[in-house]
Design a protein around this motif. Structure first.
Motif, PDB file in Angstrom:
ATOM      1  N   GLU A 262       8.895  -2.312  -8.421  1.00 11.98           N
ATOM      2  CA  GLU A 262       7.560  -1.727  -8.552  1.00 11.98           C
ATOM      3  C   GLU A 262       7.607  -0.216  -8.680  1.00 11.98           C
ATOM      4  O   GLU A 262       6.841   0.378  -9.451  1.00 11.98           O
ATOM      5  CB  GLU A 262       6.724  -2.107  -7.332  1.00 11.98           C
ATOM      6  N   LEU A 263       8.510   0.434  -7.962  1.00 10.80           N
ATOM      7  CA  LEU A 263       8.474   1.884  -7.821  1.00 10.80           C
ATOM      8  C   LEU A 263       9.461   2.634  -8.703  1.00 10.80           C
ATOM      9  O   LEU A 263       9.168   3.737  -9.169  1.00 10.80           O
ATOM     10  CB  LEU A 263       8.734   2.244  -6.355  1.00 10.80           C
TER      11      LEU A 263
ATOM     12  N   GLN B 153       0.822  -1.208   0.000  1.00  7.09           N
ATOM     13  CA  GLN B 153       0.000   0.000   0.000  1.00  7.09           C
ATOM     14  C   GLN B 153       0.857   1.259   0.000  1.00  7.09           C
ATOM     15  O   GLN B 153       0.569   2.218  -0.737  1.00  7.09           O
ATOM     16  CB  GLN B 153      -0.923   0.004   1.221  1.00  7.09           C
ATOM     17  N   ILE B 154       1.916   1.276   0.821  1.00 11.69           N
ATOM     18  CA  ILE B 154       2.776   2.450   0.914  1.00 11.69           C
ATOM     19  C   ILE B 154       3.530   2.675  -0.397  1.00 11.69           C
ATOM     20  O   ILE B 154       3.679   3.815  -0.855  1.00 11.69           O
ATOM     21  CB  ILE B 154       3.775   2.301   2.089  1.00 11.69           C
ATOM     22  N   ILE B 155       3.997   1.594  -1.030  1.00 10.07           N
ATOM     23  CA  ILE B 155       4.704   1.718  -2.307  1.00 10.07           C
ATOM     24  C   ILE B 155       3.795   2.320  -3.374  1.00 10.07           C
ATOM     25  O   ILE B 155       4.184   3.237  -4.112  1.00 10.07           O
ATOM     26  CB  ILE B 155       5.233   0.339  -2.773  1.00 10.07           C
ATOM     27  N   HIS B 156       2.560   1.834  -3.457  1.00  8.99           N
ATOM     28  CA  HIS B 156       1.604   2.375  -4.435  1.00  8.99           C
ATOM     29  C   HIS B 156       1.266   3.827  -4.126  1.00  8.99           C
ATOM     30  O   HIS B 156       1.118   4.648  -5.041  1.00  8.99           O
ATOM     31  CB  HIS B 156       0.332   1.524  -4.455  1.00  8.99           C
TER      32      HIS B 156
ATOM     33  N   VAL C 187      15.865  -0.143 -14.336  1.00  8.06           N
ATOM     34  CA  VAL C 187      15.383  -1.266 -13.534  1.00  8.06           C
ATOM     35  C   VAL C 187      15.221  -2.527 -14.372  1.00  8.06           C
ATOM     36  O   VAL C 187      15.654  -3.614 -13.973  1.00  8.06           O
ATOM     37  CB  VAL C 187      14.051  -0.895 -12.841  1.00  8.06           C
ATOM     38  N   ARG C 188      14.617  -2.394 -15.532  1.00 10.93           N
ATOM     39  CA  ARG C 188      14.396  -3.572 -16.380  1.00 10.93           C
ATOM     40  C   ARG C 188      15.718  -4.228 -16.764  1.00 10.93           C
ATOM     41  O   ARG C 188      15.842  -5.463 -16.731  1.00 10.93           O
ATOM     42  CB  ARG C 188      13.617  -3.169 -17.638  1.00 10.93           C
ATOM     43  N   ASP C 189      16.726  -3.431 -17.113  1.00 11.12           N
ATOM     44  CA  ASP C 189      18.026  -3.987 -17.508  1.00 11.12           C
ATOM     45  C   ASP C 189      18.696  -4.695 -16.337  1.00 11.12           C
ATOM     46  O   ASP C 189      19.244  -5.794 -16.486  1.00 11.12           O
ATOM     47  CB  ASP C 189      18.937  -2.864 -18.019  1.00 11.12           C
ATOM     48  N   ILE C 190      18.684  -4.065 -15.163  1.00 12.31           N
ATOM     49  CA  ILE C 190      19.342  -4.647 -13.993  1.00 12.31           C
ATOM     50  C   ILE C 190      18.680  -5.961 -13.587  1.00 12.31           C
ATOM     51  O   ILE C 190      19.356  -6.952 -13.274  1.00 12.31           O
ATOM     52  CB  ILE C 190      19.321  -3.661 -12.809  1.00 12.31           C
TER      53      ILE C 190
ATOM     54  N   SER D 286      16.335   1.005  -0.279  1.00  9.52           N
ATOM     55  CA  SER D 286      15.598  -0.183   0.142  1.00  9.52           C
ATOM     56  C   SER D 286      16.465  -1.431   0.013  1.00  9.52           C
ATOM     57  O   SER D 286      17.398  -1.472  -0.784  1.00  9.52           O
ATOM     58  CB  SER D 286      14.336  -0.352  -0.705  1.00  9.52           C
ATOM     59  N   HIS D 287      16.155  -2.439   0.821  1.00 11.40           N
ATOM     60  CA  HIS D 287      16.761  -3.751   0.647  1.00 11.40           C
ATOM     61  C   HIS D 287      15.764  -4.702  -0.018  1.00 11.40           C
ATOM     62  O   HIS D 287      16.091  -5.854  -0.288  1.00 11.40           O
ATOM     63  CB  HIS D 287      17.179  -4.333   2.003  1.00 11.40           C
ATOM     64  N   HIS D 288      14.556  -4.198  -0.272  1.00  9.57           N
ATOM     65  CA  HIS D 288      13.489  -5.023  -0.843  1.00  9.57           C
ATOM     66  C   HIS D 288      13.467  -4.849  -2.360  1.00  9.57           C
ATOM     67  O   HIS D 288      13.038  -3.816  -2.875  1.00  9.57           O
ATOM     68  CB  HIS D 288      12.140  -4.617  -0.235  1.00  9.57           C
TER      69      HIS D 288
END
Length: 338
Positions: free
Chosen positions: A230-231, A202-205, A249-252, A222-224
């Protein structure tokens, strides 16, 4: 590949430019080199994630940008350009004036980030000290922001104290306070660490929606890995005080170029397809940051390390159009292909 080459792919100057940043902590045991040659860009209106194990320097980097370091911290080299001005060369008063105005931060633990003996109203009004207007106007803005982050009946609940709210609600209040000043750069230091999985989503969204609405840049620590995927638009991977890989993000996530990044992804519970009693881990321990280091900082834990890794610090090598990694393997691959 040098950082300046990478920035040629962007048309506008980044909002935040960190260049060759080195930071030490003085201790009775000696000098701890907490950050070493860190370079990172945060473009306008983008979300940049910083990931890594505990002790990798993520939060230290965030606090260095904010100028919230202890007395034993010493920036020994590098620059932090914010809107073209070096924060490290600013007078103390000028830098303080940026905090809570152009720069804002969400701290890691919502249980301790709020003053327990003051009402939410008092704290949200005080944080608007840079803003013009009467106390009533500031209170109205605070109520509106509480409503936007999902606090029910904010007009009545704004007079409550932090202990009247759950952990998830307190984190929403912290987000509301950070965004109330309409910052151009928001630093979020593991803002979901103290929350359960449902509240974390919820917090991420919520952060994602508010970032798009306000248009600010976000440096998200973040470690998640799932939260970062997502973000964030881009991600930097830190290990033992160094940025070992960064890119989109997609490449990594689909083509990790550094052995440490691959190891992190393999340890992500969200990627485990089969039931197991034993979660994967990265063998070995994060090295001590006392004293000088020779070679790649990850070589003691890397299954692909070879002689060069023990002797020579790797530079950044380009993997794709917008992805770089500090790993000698990419130089070796070039030699083989040549």
């Amino acid at each position: 590949m040098r950082r300046d080459d990478l920035t040629q792919h962007t048309s506008a100057r980044p909002l935040l430019e960190i260049r060759d940043l080195n930071l030490d902590f003085g201790t009775p045991r000696g000098c701890i080199h907490a950050l070493r040659n860190v370079s990172l860009d945060v473009p306008a209106a983008q979300v940049i994630g910083i990931v890594g194990e505990s002790g990798s320097g993520k939060s230290t980097l965030a606090y260095t940008v904010m100028g919230l370091l202890p007395e034993n911290a010493d920036v020994t080299a590098g620059s932090i350009l914010f809107e073209g001005k070096d924060l490290l060369k600013m007078p103390a008063q000028a830098r303080r004036s940026l905090r809570g105005d152009r720069l804002s931060m969400i701290f890691q633990d919502p249980m301790t980030a709020l003053n327990p003996v003051r009402t939410i109203e008092g704290q949200m009004i005080d944080i608007q000290h840079h803003e013009q207007g009467t106390r009533g106007e500031k209170r109205a803005r605070a109520i509106d922001m509480l409503r936007r982050v999902g606090i029910s009946d904010p007009r009545n609940r704004i007079g409550a104290y932090p202990h009247h709210f759950s952990g998830g609600m307190r984190q929403r209040i912290c987000i509301a306070m950070a965004l109330l000043v309409k910052p151009v750069l928001l630093i979020a230091d593991e803002p979901t660490t103290a929350l359960d999985a449902t509240l974390e989503v919820q917090i991420i969204h919520l952060l994602k929606d508010l970032q798009r609405e306000i248009g600010c840049s976000v440096l998200f620590v973040s470690h998640h890995l799932g939260a970062v995927a997502e973000l964030c638009d881009r991600v930097a991977v830190m290990y033992a005080g160094e940025v070992v890989e960064q890119g989109a993000v997609r490449d990594i996530f689909h083509n990790p170029g550094h052995p440490y990044t691959r190891a992190l992804l393999e340890c992500d519970p969200g990627r485990i397809r089969k039931s197991t009693r034993t979660l994967p881990t990265i063998p070995g321990e994060v090295p001590s940051l006392l004293g000088s280091k020779k070679g790649c900082i990850f070589h003691t834990r890397c299954p692909q390390a070879f002689n060069r890794c023990l002797q020579e610090n790797p530079v950044e090598y380009r993997i794709g159009v917008d992805q770089v990694a500090r790993c000698h393997l990419h130089d070796e691959e070039r030699l083989v292909s040549a």
